[in-house]
Design a protein around this motif. Structure first.
Motif, PDB file in Angstrom:
ATOM      1  N   GLU A   1      -7.567 -18.451 -44.112  1.00  0.00           N
ATOM      2  CA  GLU A   1      -8.179 -18.863 -42.921  1.00  0.00           C
ATOM      3  C   GLU A   1      -8.114 -18.014 -41.836  1.00  0.00           C
ATOM      4  O   GLU A   1      -9.080 -18.297 -40.731  1.00  0.00           O
ATOM      5  CB  GLU A   1      -7.448 -20.228 -42.552  1.00  0.00           C
ATOM      6  CG  GLU A   1      -7.710 -21.432 -43.710  1.00  0.00           C
ATOM      7  CD  GLU A   1      -6.728 -22.557 -43.286  1.00  0.00           C
ATOM      8  OE1 GLU A   1      -5.759 -22.686 -42.087  1.00  0.00           O
ATOM      9  OE2 GLU A   1      -6.894 -23.718 -43.859  1.00  0.00           O
ATOM     10  N   ALA A   2      -7.434 -16.907 -41.760  1.00  0.00           N
ATOM     11  CA  ALA A   2      -7.348 -16.077 -40.567  1.00  0.00           C
ATOM     12  C   ALA A   2      -8.567 -15.254 -40.452  1.00  0.00           C
ATOM     13  O   ALA A   2      -9.247 -15.074 -39.377  1.00  0.00           O
ATOM     14  CB  ALA A   2      -6.205 -14.885 -41.024  1.00  0.00           C
ATOM     15  N   ILE A   3      -9.327 -15.090 -41.596  1.00  0.00           N
ATOM     16  CA  ILE A   3     -10.793 -14.426 -41.725  1.00  0.00           C
ATOM     17  C   ILE A   3     -11.725 -15.369 -41.021  1.00  0.00           C
ATOM     18  O   ILE A   3     -12.480 -15.079 -40.040  1.00  0.00           O
ATOM     19  CB  ILE A   3     -11.254 -14.008 -42.864  1.00  0.00           C
ATOM     20  CG1 ILE A   3     -10.335 -13.079 -43.900  1.00  0.00           C
ATOM     21  CG2 ILE A   3     -12.670 -13.394 -43.096  1.00  0.00           C
ATOM     22  CD1 ILE A   3     -10.433 -12.795 -45.280  1.00  0.00           C
ATOM     23  N   ALA A   4     -11.559 -16.921 -41.263  1.00  0.00           N
ATOM     24  CA  ALA A   4     -12.580 -17.687 -40.853  1.00  0.00           C
ATOM     25  C   ALA A   4     -12.433 -17.691 -39.200  1.00  0.00           C
ATOM     26  O   ALA A   4     -13.197 -17.840 -38.223  1.00  0.00           O
ATOM     27  CB  ALA A   4     -12.474 -19.040 -41.532  1.00  0.00           C
ATOM     28  N   PHE A   5     -10.942 -17.402 -38.885  1.00  0.00           N
ATOM     29  CA  PHE A   5     -10.729 -17.784 -37.285  1.00  0.00           C
ATOM     30  C   PHE A   5     -11.324 -16.512 -36.508  1.00  0.00           C
ATOM     31  O   PHE A   5     -11.836 -16.494 -35.421  1.00  0.00           O
ATOM     32  CB  PHE A   5      -9.364 -17.752 -37.027  1.00  0.00           C
ATOM     33  CG  PHE A   5      -8.855 -19.190 -37.379  1.00  0.00           C
ATOM     34  CD1 PHE A   5      -9.325 -20.217 -36.551  1.00  0.00           C
ATOM     35  CD2 PHE A   5      -7.878 -19.680 -38.277  1.00  0.00           C
ATOM     36  CE1 PHE A   5      -8.718 -21.451 -36.670  1.00  0.00           C
ATOM     37  CE2 PHE A   5      -7.373 -20.765 -38.205  1.00  0.00           C
ATOM     38  CZ  PHE A   5      -7.677 -21.797 -37.677  1.00  0.00           C
ATOM     39  N   ALA A   6     -11.305 -15.264 -37.250  1.00  0.00           N
ATOM     40  CA  ALA A   6     -11.640 -14.016 -36.682  1.00  0.00           C
ATOM     41  C   ALA A   6     -13.367 -14.150 -36.637  1.00  0.00           C
ATOM     42  O   ALA A   6     -13.744 -13.608 -35.710  1.00  0.00           O
ATOM     43  CB  ALA A   6     -11.333 -12.919 -37.641  1.00  0.00           C
ATOM     44  N   ILE A   7     -13.981 -14.589 -37.736  1.00  0.00           N
ATOM     45  CA  ILE A   7     -15.412 -14.834 -37.472  1.00  0.00           C
ATOM     46  C   ILE A   7     -15.692 -15.571 -36.299  1.00  0.00           C
ATOM     47  O   ILE A   7     -16.473 -15.136 -35.253  1.00  0.00           O
ATOM     48  CB  ILE A   7     -15.968 -15.333 -38.913  1.00  0.00           C
ATOM     49  CG1 ILE A   7     -15.813 -14.589 -39.983  1.00  0.00           C
ATOM     50  CG2 ILE A   7     -17.316 -15.910 -38.689  1.00  0.00           C
ATOM     51  CD1 ILE A   7     -16.165 -15.082 -41.368  1.00  0.00           C
ATOM     52  N   VAL A   8     -14.990 -16.688 -35.995  1.00  0.00           N
ATOM     53  CA  VAL A   8     -15.220 -17.613 -34.986  1.00  0.00           C
ATOM     54  C   VAL A   8     -14.941 -16.820 -33.542  1.00  0.00           C
ATOM     55  O   VAL A   8     -15.916 -16.960 -32.831  1.00  0.00           O
ATOM     56  CB  VAL A   8     -14.413 -19.059 -35.176  1.00  0.00           C
ATOM     57  CG1 VAL A   8     -14.580 -19.766 -33.806  1.00  0.00           C
ATOM     58  CG2 VAL A   8     -14.860 -19.741 -36.173  1.00  0.00           C
TER      59      VAL A   8
ATOM     60  N   ASP B   1     -11.984  -5.962 -43.656  1.00  0.00           N
ATOM     61  CA  ASP B   1     -12.622  -5.841 -45.153  1.00  0.00           C
ATOM     62  C   ASP B   1     -13.727  -6.646 -45.314  1.00  0.00           C
ATOM     63  O   ASP B   1     -14.773  -6.036 -46.260  1.00  0.00           O
ATOM     64  CB  ASP B   1     -11.368  -6.214 -46.163  1.00  0.00           C
ATOM     65  CG  ASP B   1     -11.404  -5.620 -47.686  1.00  0.00           C
ATOM     66  OD1 ASP B   1     -12.506  -4.591 -47.715  1.00  0.00           O
ATOM     67  OD2 ASP B   1     -10.849  -6.398 -48.416  1.00  0.00           O
ATOM     68  N   LEU B   2     -13.978  -7.636 -44.734  1.00  0.00           N
ATOM     69  CA  LEU B   2     -15.218  -8.582 -45.045  1.00  0.00           C
ATOM     70  C   LEU B   2     -16.540  -7.719 -44.524  1.00  0.00           C
ATOM     71  O   LEU B   2     -17.500  -7.730 -45.191  1.00  0.00           O
ATOM     72  CB  LEU B   2     -14.925  -9.751 -44.436  1.00  0.00           C
ATOM     73  CG  LEU B   2     -16.404 -10.683 -44.270  1.00  0.00           C
ATOM     74  CD1 LEU B   2     -16.829 -10.983 -45.847  1.00  0.00           C
ATOM     75  CD2 LEU B   2     -16.012 -11.989 -43.665  1.00  0.00           C
TER      76      LEU B   2
ATOM     77  N   LYS C   1     -14.944 -19.235 -50.770  1.00  0.00           N
ATOM     78  CA  LYS C   1     -13.637 -19.319 -51.486  1.00  0.00           C
ATOM     79  C   LYS C   1     -13.001 -18.461 -50.765  1.00  0.00           C
ATOM     80  O   LYS C   1     -11.722 -18.857 -50.536  1.00  0.00           O
ATOM     81  CB  LYS C   1     -13.908 -19.060 -52.810  1.00  0.00           C
ATOM     82  CG  LYS C   1     -14.466 -19.890 -53.927  1.00  0.00           C
ATOM     83  CD  LYS C   1     -14.431 -19.429 -55.259  1.00  0.00           C
ATOM     84  CE  LYS C   1     -15.349 -20.401 -56.130  1.00  0.00           C
ATOM     85  NZ  LYS C   1     -15.422 -19.925 -57.491  1.00  0.00           N
ATOM     86  N   CYS C   2     -13.403 -17.029 -50.400  1.00  0.00           N
ATOM     87  CA  CYS C   2     -12.306 -16.179 -49.712  1.00  0.00           C
ATOM     88  C   CYS C   2     -11.954 -16.624 -48.390  1.00  0.00           C
ATOM     89  O   CYS C   2     -10.823 -16.538 -48.045  1.00  0.00           O
ATOM     90  CB  CYS C   2     -13.158 -14.838 -49.525  1.00  0.00           C
ATOM     91  SG  CYS C   2     -12.433 -13.884 -48.438  1.00  0.00           S
TER      92      CYS C   2
END
Length: 131
Positions: free
Chosen positions: A95-102, A34-35, A89-90
């Motif tokens: 946190e799953a999105i942040a892990f996916a980016i990493v 989605d991001l 904020k998102c």
């Protein structure tokens, strides 16, 4: 900006009300796909380019991710900051999105030394060894 025939006028579609909607939508993003879709739509509709990259020194918190909104004629500094804040904020809420980016930048992938150690040591965790 209106005098320049080569100027990208898409950003003029972003009214104050539309900016509020965009920021609310960015804060409500639920997945990495989605991001990515929102980043693509922002480029297509408004010409806004957002890049999110992890620090090469490692990411311990969401603050370790660099969120950059490219400068563009017609896009004010405050709006760029608001977009970055909404995305942050998102990421703090999901946190799953942040892990996916990493992970998309291969920072969570096992290193070559870890893979070699896993193949040499039969007692190594099975998550690093190949099935």
């Amino acid at each position: 900006m209106l005098d320049d025939p080569q100027a990208d006028l898409r950003i003029l579609r972003l009214t104050r009300e539309e900016e509020r909607k965009l920021l609310a939508r960015l804060e409500a993003i639920a997945s990495y796909n989605d991001l990515r879709h929102m980043q693509q739509r922002m480029v297509e509709q408004l010409g806004i380019v957002v890049t999110i990259t992890p620090s090469v020194r490692g990411v311990r918190t969401v603050r370790g991710l660099s969120i950059k909104v490219e400068e563009q004629r017609g896009l004010c500094r405050r709006t760029r900051q608001n977009i970055s804040s909404a995305i942050r904020k998102c990421l703090e809420n999901n946190e799953a999105i942040a892990f996916a980016i990493v992970d998309a930048h291969d920072l969570l992938a096992p290193t070559q030394a870890q893979l070699q150690a896993a193949t040499d040591d039969p007692a190594a965790p099975s998550s690093l060894s190949k099935p």
